[in-house]
Every structure is written in C-alpha cells, then in structure tokens.
Write a protein that holds these residues in place. Structure first.
Motif, short mmCIF file in Angstrom:
data_model
loop_
_atom_site.label_atom_id
_atom_site.label_comp_id
_atom_site.label_asym_id
_atom_site.label_seq_id
_atom_site.Cartn_x
_atom_site.Cartn_y
_atom_site.Cartn_z
N PRO A 41 0.82 -1.21 0.00
CA PRO A 41 0.00 0.00 0.00
C PRO A 41 0.86 1.26 0.00
CG PRO A 41 -0.85 -1.60 1.55
CD PRO A 41 0.47 -2.11 1.07
N GLN A 96 -7.32 3.76 -1.50
CA GLN A 96 -7.06 3.45 -0.10
C GLN A 96 -6.99 4.72 0.73
OE1 GLN A 96 -3.50 1.15 -0.86
NE2 GLN A 96 -4.50 -0.74 -0.15
N ILE A 133 -2.67 -7.80 -6.41
CA ILE A 133 -3.39 -6.84 -5.56
C ILE A 133 -4.83 -7.26 -5.27
CG2 ILE A 133 -1.98 -4.97 -6.49
CD1 ILE A 133 -4.49 -4.03 -8.03
N THR A 135 -6.48 -9.48 -3.36
CA THR A 135 -6.99 -9.62 -2.00
C THR A 135 -7.16 -8.26 -1.34
OG1 THR A 135 -5.93 -11.78 -1.77
CG2 THR A 135 -6.55 -10.66 0.26
N SER A 136 -6.17 -7.38 -1.48
CA SER A 136 -6.28 -6.03 -0.90
C SER A 136 -7.44 -5.27 -1.52
CB SER A 136 -4.98 -5.26 -1.12
OG SER A 136 -3.90 -5.91 -0.50
N GLN A 139 -10.92 -6.66 -0.28
CA GLN A 139 -11.25 -6.25 1.09
C GLN A 139 -11.76 -4.81 1.10
OE1 GLN A 139 -7.34 -7.37 2.71
NE2 GLN A 139 -8.43 -8.67 4.18
N LEU A 140 -11.12 -3.96 0.33
CA LEU A 140 -11.54 -2.56 0.25
C LEU A 140 -12.91 -2.44 -0.40
CD1 LEU A 140 -10.54 0.26 0.93
CD2 LEU A 140 -9.42 0.34 -1.31
N ASN A 179 -1.65 -13.62 -0.50
CA ASN A 179 -2.47 -13.56 0.72
C ASN A 179 -3.76 -14.38 0.59
OD1 ASN A 179 -0.69 -11.74 2.07
ND2 ASN A 179 -1.57 -10.05 0.88
#
Length: 569
Positions: A41, A96, A133, A135-136, A139-140, A179
């Motif tokens: 991030p 983010q 990217i 998984t990140s 989640q967002l 992840n």
C-alpha cells in the motif's frame, strides 16, 4: 502513444505527493512500487498534508475526472499497456487514501470507476494484476459495498460490485493469489457477519467462482466454516440470487473431488438441506441441489449408506424421477443418483421402499417417454439384482420387473440392461433365484425374445443366461428342454452364419443344446418333440462338421449327436 503518456502523467500527478506549490516530488522519493512487484500500500500524503488546501483537493478530484474520461475506451491493447505502466497500482493507492476520509466521496467513486475501466484489459493482464493486488482490492471493495449499501449509494455499490465480478470471472487458482490464506476466511466472514444482502451476494458470488477450478476445491472445503456458510445460505431466508450462488458453489465443490464428496456426504445435516432444497420453487436452485446429490451418490460406500439413511431423501428422488412437470434432465439426474446409490451395503435398505421398483419399472418402460431416464432406471434394476441378497424375497419382484421392462421393448439400451440383469440372476446357479425365475409368469417367453434380438449386446447376455439355466439346478433345464419355442430358437441360432457376433451366438446356442443333451431328463424331453429333436440333431451335426475356430466345441457337438442319436430309434 501521446494520449497514453498524458494519461499516465495524470495518474502520477495524483499519486505522487504534491507540494503546497503544486509541483511534483521526485519519483524516487515517492517509493512507488513497480507494477511487477508485490503490491505494498502506497501513502498518498502524510498526516501533515491531511489538511491540504481545498484547492489542492479540488485539483486532485479534477485530475481523477480527467483520468476517468481518458480510461473510458474499449481498446483492450491500450488498457493492457496502461496496466503494465502501473495505472491500477496508483489508482488503488488513491482509493485506499480516499476511503480513510470518506466512504462515498467523489474521489472514491472516481477511483473505483477508473479501476473498472482500466480492467477492460485482457484476461491475462487482469489475472497478472489481480494475483498481486486482488486480496487487498477485494477487502476494500467489500467494505465500500457494505457502507454504501447502508447509505443508499446504489451507483457506487454497483460500480464496486462490477469490479468484484470482474475479479470473480477470472476464476483464479487460490494458490496463485497473494495472501490467499486470508481471502477465504474473509469471504466466509462477509457472509456470516452482520452484512447487508449486497455484501453477502458478492461474497457468495466470489465463493461460487472460486469453487470452479479443480485446484481450489479441496482447499475450500477444508476452510473452517466455509461449507457451513454455504449450506446456511441454502437453508436460510436469503434472496434467490444469493441462494443460487450458494447452490452452484456446493455443486461445484462436490464435482470431481472425491475428498469433498465424502466430506459433504458424511454430514446428515448437509444431506437434509439438499433434500429440502430439491423442493425449491426456483429451478436453478432446485437443479443445483439435484446435481449435487448426483455427485455425492458416487461417494465411498460408507457415505452412500449415510445418504440412504437420511429420512425422506430416497422418496424425494423417486418423486422427482417420475414427476412429469419437472425438467427432463433433472428427472434423469434423480434416476441416475438412485442408480449410483445402490451397492451391497445399501441394497437391502433400498429394497424396503415399496415404490422403488414401481417407479423404476414405470421409467424403464418409457412411462415418461424419456430414453435417458429409462436407461438409468434399467441400470438401477440391474444393480439391485447384483447387490441384493440371493435368498431375499425381493428377488421375485425383481424378476417380474425385468420381465415387464423387457416386454416393453422401449429401447435397445433398456433391453441390454434387462438381459444383463437376467444373466446376473443365473450366474451363481443359486437354486432359490432359479426357482424364482422358473415360476415367474412370462419369464421364458421374454428370455426367448431377448435371445432373438439382433443387437449382440442384448442377445449375448440372454444366451449366456439360457445356457446357465440349461444346467439342471432348480428344474430349469427340463423347463428349457420342454419349450418348443426355446429349442427352435436355439436351433436357428446354431445354424446362423454371418457376422462375428453371429459366430459367438452360434457357439452359445450349441453349448446350451449340449448342456441339455447331457442331462437325461432334458434329453428325453427333447426326443419327445419329434420336429424339434430332428432339428436339434441337424444343428449339432452341422456345427460339428463346420469350420468354426473352436475345435473343442465342434468335437463336443459331434459327441452330442452321439448322445441324442440313439433316441431317434
């Protein structure tokens, strides 16, 4: 390329920290990750810049608008090049940072919108990016879906969901996703938490798509709470679209993965939920549940026993199989599941269902004019013959059922299974089964017709069964010898010449005549029928002097003539 350069410059203007004068900081000092590196991030601005002048924020928003417009095209190659240049990494960083201030700001909407447009790229490039990217990002996005659903921001929810669907459509192997060990628990938590229906739907969709690749199936089933989560969705009062995804996910996990089949089938609660779901009003949900039961029906023997023991399941499958209002392919699937559940350990329990043979006979005889269902039903009957106890009273009903389906002549495949079932009944020479066949009304008439059938897959098993019955156990040999129709058929078959399967049929017919000739009571019964007796001698002598490759059988035929000839006087 000039337009592409402008687009990338616009992105970098937003992503790199902006000085109070509006100038860009040096790229190296921004510590921007390479598009090929694992995603870390990025910080858009530090805490001291949180209170940036409104003009700076407005400028950033304007730049995002221009980027969104610049990305709004459908040139896949150009999008691939944009992603290779790092556009999506920068946009995720912006998103983010923007979410920290607000869940529904224009910057959030524009960042999500720009990501959606950029991912109009090729699947190969999208997968390469989202492996890194994904998984990140998910989640967002789930966080945004949940909060904006509550706020009533339907446009932003739809945009986030479109990105989630783009990710899900790639059906990536979990092992390849960074992840991934936190991804499945996160999705399960999204379902089990106090989430709105949009969040649950996105999670169910993601799980359904992940359940398709073979490499993911075992990992998913072993993830704590995942199966309970899916079956909970099936059982609960959730919207149809969510339950469809859950039903499809369960079906996928049970397909072509033996450990998963056994795991699911071992839970009586899972099977009860599936049995209930087969009554669902929605055709897709109902169909997925039935197909899941088909997959589970090929589980290990212990699990088959568990499935059969679930109260109401077998009756439900029987109901579906004969329901003319149900989709034809689902009727076939229900019948196939019944057939697959039959084994030595379940045959006795299944035989206790009074309507089992009635339904199978109805289907085999073409009651619904559905050939695939008829074939599956006939196969089930053959399996019942193979797996049932030889001294069971169930044998009498089985024989009558076989006679009925063979007499119907619905299709060749049904007749094939009927002839194989009769052969199975005669294989071990069991006296109880033999007497059951001898006493069954119309049995020998039906067997004679099967022996005359032109298709070798029907004729050969029938002739083999007749040969076995010509050995004197249970009085069957004498019954065969006394039947003019049977003896005439044997003589005609023994004299037939032509294709290879005719030669095999000839040998079986000769072997049957010889078996009868070596039994004194049967031999005298043949001799008492003058026309049949002469034709039998002719058949044996003709075969004995033929050029058949089976020398031993030709010699035996000549010996058979020697046995029968004295009775001619």
């Amino acid at each position: 390329m000039m337009h592409l350069a402008v687009r990338i410059l616009d992105i970098r203007c937003i992503c790199f920290p902006i000085s109070p004068t509006g100038s860009l900081l040096d790229e190296d000092s921004a510590n921007v990750s390479s598009p090929c590196a694992s995603f870390a991030p990025m910080t858009l601005i530090d805490d001291s810049d949180r209170d940036a002048p409104a003009a700076v924020v407005s400028e950033r928003t304007e730049l995002l608008r221009s980027v969104s417009v610049a990305l709004d095209h459908h040139n896949t190659v150009t999008h691939d090049t944009e992603i290779d240049a790092g556009v999506c990494y920068h946009l995720l960083s912006i998103l983010q940072d923007a979410v920290e201030d607000s869940f529904d700001s224009e910057e959030v909407f524009l960042s999500v919108d720009s990501l959606s447009k950029a991912l109009r790229c090729s699947d190969a490039i999208a997968e390469c990016l989202l492996v890194d990217i994904g998984t990140s990002l998910l989640q967002l996005l789930f966080r945004l879906v949940e909060m904006n659903y509550r706020l009533g921001n339907t446009a932003l929810v739809a945009s986030c969901r479109a990105l989630i669907e783009r990710w899900a459509a790639l059906e990536m192997n979990l092992d390849s996703i960074d992840n991934h060990h936190i991804l499945l628990p996160f999705l399960v938590g999204a379902v089990n938490g106090t989430s709105g229906k949009e969040t649950v739907h996105c999670a169910a969709l993601s799980l359904q798509r992940l359940s398709r690749p073979a490499a993911n199936k075992a990992m998913m089933a072993l993830t704590g709470g995942l199966l309970d989560c899916l079956f909970g969705l099936l059982q609960g009062c959730f919207p149809k679209e969510i339950r469809v995804e859950a039903a499809e996910a369960v079906k996928n996990l049970a397909w072509e993965c033996v450990p998963n089949k056994n795991l699911i089938a071992s839970s009586s609660w899972y099977i009860e939920v599936l049995a209930t779901t087969t009554k669902d009003k929605d055709e897709k949900i109902r169909g997925a549940a039935i197909e899941t039961l088909v997959h589970l029906s090929s589980a290990s023997t212990a699990e088959k026993v568990s499935i059969v023991e679930v109260d109401g399941l077998i009756n439900r499958l029987l109901q579906i199989a004969q329901d003319f209002t149900e989709r034809p392919d689902l009727r076939v699937s229900a019948t196939h599941a019944l057939a697959c559940l039959i084994c030595r350990e379940t045959a006795t329990a299944l035989g206790k269902y009074d309507n089992l043979l009635d339904v199978l006979r109805y289907l085999s005889c073409g009651g619904l004019n559905n050939a695939p269902a008829a074939i599956q039903a006939a196969m089930a009957i053959k399996k019942l013959v193979t797996c049932s106890e030889k001294d069971s009273e169930f044998n009498g009903a089985l024989v009558q059922t076989i006679v009925a389906i063979a007499s119907s002549k619905f299709c060749t495949q049904v007749l094939m299974w009927a002839s194989r079932a009769i052969r199975q009944l005669t294989l071990d020479g069991d006296s109880y089964r033999t007497s059951t066949m001898v006493e069954a009304k119309g049995f020998f008439t039906t067997l004679t017709e099967l022996c005359k059938h032109p298709h070798p897959n029907v004729q050969r098993p029938s002739l083999e069964a007749l040969e076995a019955l010509s050995v004197n156990h249970g009085g069957s040999a004498l019954v065969v010898a006394r039947s003019k129709d049977i003896m005439t058929m044997l003589v005609e078959t023994a004299l037939r010449e032509g294709q290879i399967h005719d030669a095999l049929a000839r040998r079986l017919a000769v072997q049957t005549i010889l078996a009868l000739a070596t039994d004194p009571p049967a031999r005298r019964a043949i001799a008492s029928q003058q026309d049949v007796f002469v034709d039998t001698l002719t058949a044996l002598s003709t075969f004995g002097s033929s050029k058949d490759d089976d020398t031993e059988l030709r010699q035996a035929a000549s010996q058979g003539v020697a046995l029968l000839a004295p009775l001619l006087l």
